[in-house]
Structure formats: structure tokens, C-alpha cells
Write a protein that holds these residues in place. Structure first.
Motif, PDB file in Angstrom:
ATOM      1  N   VAL A   1       0.800  -1.147  -0.031  1.00 26.45           N
ATOM      2  CA  VAL A   1       0.036   0.175   0.102  1.00 26.45           C
ATOM      3  C   VAL A   1       1.019   1.386   0.071  1.00 26.45           C
ATOM      4  N   LEU A   2       1.805   1.200   0.832  1.00 22.71           N
ATOM      5  CA  LEU A   2       2.803   2.429   1.092  1.00 22.71           C
ATOM      6  C   LEU A   2       4.427   2.017   0.590  1.00 22.71           C
ATOM      7  N   GLN A   3       4.705   2.764  -0.193  1.00 24.27           N
ATOM      8  CA  GLN A   3       6.090   2.435  -0.548  1.00 24.27           C
ATOM      9  C   GLN A   3       6.995   3.684  -0.579  1.00 24.27           C
ATOM     10  N   SER A   4       8.087   3.358  -0.057  1.00 24.57           N
ATOM     11  CA  SER A   4       9.120   4.632   0.070  1.00 24.57           C
ATOM     12  C   SER A   4      10.563   4.231   0.353  1.00 24.57           C
ATOM     13  N   ARG A   5      11.566   5.006  -0.099  1.00 26.16           N
ATOM     14  CA  ARG A   5      12.699   4.861   0.123  1.00 26.16           C
ATOM     15  C   ARG A   5      13.034   4.984   1.669  1.00 26.16           C
ATOM     16  N   PHE A   6      12.479   5.627   2.371  1.00 26.16           N
ATOM     17  CA  PHE A   6      12.396   5.905   3.693  1.00 26.16           C
ATOM     18  C   PHE A   6      11.806   4.829   4.802  1.00 26.16           C
ATOM     19  N   ASN A   7      12.151   4.608   5.986  1.00 26.25           N
ATOM     20  CA  ASN A   7      11.599   3.700   6.807  1.00 26.25           C
ATOM     21  C   ASN A   7      10.337   4.097   7.154  1.00 26.25           C
ATOM     22  N   LEU A   8       9.042   3.392   6.831  1.00 26.39           N
ATOM     23  CA  LEU A   8       7.779   3.630   7.566  1.00 26.39           C
ATOM     24  C   LEU A   8       7.691   2.358   8.437  1.00 26.39           C
ATOM     25  N   ASN A   9       7.128   3.059   9.701  1.00 26.58           N
ATOM     26  CA  ASN A   9       6.664   2.094  10.913  1.00 26.58           C
ATOM     27  C   ASN A   9       5.430   2.423  11.659  1.00 26.58           C
ATOM     28  N   HIS A  10       5.056   1.553  12.439  1.00 28.49           N
ATOM     29  CA  HIS A  10       3.864   1.481  13.226  1.00 28.49           C
ATOM     30  C   HIS A  10       2.522   2.336  12.357  1.00 28.49           C
ATOM     31  N   VAL A  11       2.295   1.579  11.237  1.00 27.78           N
ATOM     32  CA  VAL A  11       1.066   1.784  10.620  1.00 27.78           C
ATOM     33  C   VAL A  11      -0.361   1.412  11.389  1.00 27.78           C
ATOM     34  N   SER A  12      -0.929   2.367  11.317  1.00 29.17           N
ATOM     35  CA  SER A  12      -2.477   2.199  11.931  1.00 29.17           C
ATOM     36  C   SER A  12      -3.474   2.734  11.239  1.00 29.17           C
ATOM     37  N   ALA A  13      -4.501   1.766  10.983  1.00 34.34           N
ATOM     38  CA  ALA A  13      -5.651   2.331   9.943  1.00 34.34           C
ATOM     39  C   ALA A  13      -6.505   2.864  10.910  1.00 34.34           C
ATOM     40  N   SER A  14      -7.190   3.942  10.636  1.00 33.74           N
ATOM     41  CA  SER A  14      -8.392   4.634  11.271  1.00 33.74           C
ATOM     42  C   SER A  14      -9.494   3.836  11.305  1.00 33.74           C
ATOM     43  N   PRO A  15     -10.079   3.905  12.564  1.00 36.42           N
ATOM     44  CA  PRO A  15     -11.340   3.020  12.762  1.00 36.42           C
ATOM     45  C   PRO A  15     -12.484   3.538  11.934  1.00 36.42           C
ATOM     46  N   ALA A  16     -12.617   4.744  11.428  1.00 28.56           N
ATOM     47  CA  ALA A  16     -13.619   5.388  10.777  1.00 28.56           C
ATOM     48  C   ALA A  16     -13.334   5.226   9.251  1.00 28.56           C
ATOM     49  N   GLY A  17     -12.231   4.693   8.839  1.00 29.74           N
ATOM     50  CA  GLY A  17     -11.978   4.334   7.362  1.00 29.74           C
ATOM     51  C   GLY A  17     -11.225   5.723   6.658  1.00 29.74           C
ATOM     52  N   GLY A  18     -10.394   5.496   5.553  1.00 30.53           N
ATOM     53  CA  GLY A  18     -10.000   6.738   4.863  1.00 30.53           C
ATOM     54  C   GLY A  18      -8.751   7.143   5.115  1.00 30.53           C
ATOM     55  N   TRP A  19      -8.059   6.700   6.215  1.00 33.60           N
ATOM     56  CA  TRP A  19      -6.968   7.330   6.653  1.00 33.60           C
ATOM     57  C   TRP A  19      -5.806   6.227   7.277  1.00 33.60           C
ATOM     58  N   LEU A  20      -4.655   6.365   6.629  1.00 31.96           N
ATOM     59  CA  LEU A  20      -3.562   5.616   7.502  1.00 31.96           C
ATOM     60  C   LEU A  20      -2.693   6.695   8.399  1.00 31.96           C
ATOM     61  N   ALA A  21      -2.099   6.072   9.560  1.00 34.89           N
ATOM     62  CA  ALA A  21      -1.365   6.960  10.203  1.00 34.89           C
ATOM     63  C   ALA A  21      -0.076   6.018  10.134  1.00 34.89           C
ATOM     64  N   TYR A  22       1.062   6.721  10.343  1.00 38.36           N
ATOM     65  CA  TYR A  22       2.331   6.018  10.474  1.00 38.36           C
ATOM     66  C   TYR A  22       3.554   6.998  10.566  1.00 38.36           C
ATOM     67  N   ASP A  23       4.655   6.413  11.234  1.00 40.46           N
ATOM     68  CA  ASP A  23       5.954   7.343  11.313  1.00 40.46           C
ATOM     69  C   ASP A  23       6.777   7.055  10.117  1.00 40.46           C
ATOM     70  N   SER A  24       7.621   8.019   9.957  1.00 39.78           N
ATOM     71  CA  SER A  24       8.610   7.740   9.034  1.00 39.78           C
ATOM     72  C   SER A  24       9.697   8.661   9.194  1.00 39.78           C
ATOM     73  N   ASP A  25      11.039   8.419   8.725  1.00 40.01           N
ATOM     74  CA  ASP A  25      12.203   9.214   8.927  1.00 40.01           C
ATOM     75  C   ASP A  25      12.486  10.027   7.765  1.00 40.01           C
ATOM     76  N   GLU A  26      11.574  10.289   6.769  1.00 42.80           N
ATOM     77  CA  GLU A  26      11.791  11.051   5.669  1.00 42.80           C
ATOM     78  C   GLU A  26      12.037  12.522   5.737  1.00 42.80           C
ATOM     79  N   SER A  27      11.904  12.889   6.739  1.00 44.29           N
ATOM     80  CA  SER A  27      12.107  14.465   7.151  1.00 44.29           C
ATOM     81  C   SER A  27      13.611  14.586   7.189  1.00 44.29           C
ATOM     82  N   GLY A  28      14.522  13.404   7.409  1.00 50.16           N
ATOM     83  CA  GLY A  28      15.922  13.677   7.507  1.00 50.16           C
ATOM     84  C   GLY A  28      16.575  13.585   9.080  1.00 50.16           C
ATOM     85  N   GLY A  29      15.968  12.381   9.477  1.00 46.67           N
ATOM     86  CA  GLY A  29      16.686  12.037  10.763  1.00 46.67           C
ATOM     87  C   GLY A  29      15.496  11.470  11.902  1.00 46.67           C
TER      88      GLY A  29
END
Length: 145
Positions: A3-31
Motif C-alpha cells: 500500500v505504501l512504498q518509500s525509500r524511507f523507513n515507514l513504521n507503526h502503521v495504524s488504520a483509522s477506525p472510521a476508514g479513509g486514513w492510515l497513520a504512520y511514522d517515517s524518517d523521511e524528514s531527515g533524521g
């Protein structure tokens, strides 16, 4: 299919119980990691950065209208519009000095956001180690000789 692909680390993906959104953390901002919202299933529709000073481990509460996340030793909450994904300003909830090293999730939140479950490590405790021994049967036989 991913579903999500990136050259950065994507972690802790969590789907909204209302649907429509995924929340996650990523180091793409540079650290340090930051928390992001991504529209779902149409991942190309919209994306928002939620945290402003680092963040990880996003959890949904209040039926998908609130997101809580950890920044260093504090827990923050932010309101989320489940239709647009727009977020309010992050608000600090409380200090959270309970984060055992190496754990993928360090807390959980009640669905209504009223309570949190955390693991508290006693001060001065030594982390436990797990040692894996390969070919132990061969070593045992060698010692019998």
C-alpha cells in the motif's frame, strides 16, 4: 500488493477506525521520525504531516477523530477531521518515561482516549537478554567425548 512504498523507513502503521486514513511514522524528514496521515485506499489523494517536533507510534482514538503519538518522553494528541484529514495543533497530554528499548510499541490507548496502557521498567533494572545457541546438540555430543 504494498500500500505504501518509500525509500524511507515507514513504521507503526495504524488504520483509522472510521476508514479513509492510515497513520504512520517515517524518517523521511531527515533524521528523527515524524507522524504522517495518508489517505486510504486512494493513497494518491492526500497526505499530511501530523507531528511538528518528532513523533512515533500513532494510535487512533475517539472513532478516528483523534490521533495520539509519542515524542521522546511525552504523549501528544491531535484532532483529525475524518473526511479531510486536516489536523488541529498537537497538544501534550503527559510525560511518558516508559519506553523499553527494542519494543515496537511502547503503549496502547483505549478507544475513547480516556486511558493508556504502558510498560514501566523499574529504575536500575537490567534488560533481559535472549541467547540463541545453534547446533547445541552437536556441542553436547562433543562434550560427552
Amino acid at each position: 500488493a504494498p500500500v505504501l512504498q518509500s525509500r524511507f523507513n515507514l513504521n507503526h502503521v495504524s488504520a483509522s477506525p472510521a476508514g479513509g486514513w492510515l497513520a504512520y511514522d517515517s524518517d523521511e524528514s531527515g533524521g528523527r521520525p515524524e507522524v504522517y496521515l495518508q489517505s486510504y485506499p486512494d493513497v494518491g489523494r492526500d497526505r499530511h504531516q501530523v507531528s511538528t517536533k518528532g513523533g512515533s507510534e500513532p494510535r487512533w482514538t475517539r472513532g478516528g477523530r483523534e490521533l495520539v503519538y509519542r515524542t521522546d518522553d511525552s504523549l501528544f494528541a491531535v484532532t483529525v477531521d475524518p473526511t479531510t484529514g486536516e489536523t488541529g495543533r498537537p497538544t501534550a497530554l503527559f510525560a511518558f518515561p516508559y519506553h523499553p528499548e527494542g519494543w515496537s510499541w511502547t503503549y496502547d490507548a483505549a478507544a475513547d482516549g480516556s486511558r493508556f496502557l504502558m510498560v514501566k521498567v523499574p529504575p536500575g533494572s537490567v534488560p533481559r537478554r535472549v541467547e540463541v545457541v545453534l547446533n547445541w546438540f552437536g556441542e553436547l555430543k562433543a562434550k560427552e567425548r
